[in-house]
Design a protein around this motif. Structure first.
Motif: not given
Length: 216
Positions: A39, A42-44, A86-87, A89-92, A132, A166
């Protein structure tokens, strides 16, 4: 003595290509404890690759199979494929590179009536769709594409599959259980009575993990 020179040269010429063959990478077992990627801001960021591998389903010194497998770039190939977790709402930012000589169909199952599939040519890299917006447990996988259709003549690509999780907010701790099967018909002249099955299961019971290997 002059007669021996061309003989030795011919031997070297004929044997050198064999000695330069690159051995297959060994696919390692994946216990699905460590999510793939890193990460950053904030981006995976996840970089995956599909390639041919040597797989020992039972033990390092046991029987081996040649199969397709997935790994993170710069890391070992894994069976099952690397866990994407990832949680919600995460950005991937994920991509998949095809290191095979065949085109592959790469698919991501992302919920009811939702499946994203992409074609990846040999040597190409394409973005990997990971949604997500909703919590849940999903899968991703690839299949060989030959002569205009999915190629089912081998079980090889069946091991290039993994889990996508997710997590909902405040999700309790858990373990991921992935089952894969390798089914190959050795004699195509027989009708279903010459299959070989390799099945690996990993089950979590509290702090214990049980692995089962089945051969038929």
């Amino acid at each position: 003595m002059p007669v021996l020179v061309p003989v030795v040269t011919a031997m070297l010429c004929c044997t050198s290509p064999r000695s330069e063959r690159v051995p297959l990478a060994t696919a390692l077992p994946n216990d699905n404890r460590t999510p793939a990627g890193i990460t950053i801001a904030g981006v995976r960021r996840i970089r995956l690759v599909v390639q041919r591998a040597l797989w020992h389903p039972d033990a390092d010194n046991g029987a081996s199979l040649h199969t397709e497998a997935v790994g993170e770039e710069g890391k070992a190939l894994m069976i099952p494929a690397p866990l994407i977790r990832v949680p919600v709402g995460a950005t991937v930012d994920a991509s998949i590179r095809n290191a095979l000589p065949d085109t592959i169909i790469f698919s991501v199952q992302c919920g009811e009536n939702c499946r994203d599939s992409i074609y990846i040519a040999p040597g190409a890299t394409r973005p990997m769709p990971v949604r997500t917006t909703a919590a849940g447990t999903f899968t991703y996988s690839s299949a060989l594409f030959r002569h205009g259709a999915v190629w089912l003549g081998s079980a090889a690509a069946s091991q290039s599959a993994g889990a996508i999780v997710v997590d909902a907010p405040n999700a309790p701790p858990d373990r991921i259980f992935v089952v894969s099967e390798w089914i190959q018909q050795w004699d195509t002249t027989k009708a279903g009575d010459d299959d070989r099955l390799t099945k690996r299961e990993q089950r979590s019971f509290g702090p214990w993990l049980m692995s089962v290997n089945i051969y038929q």
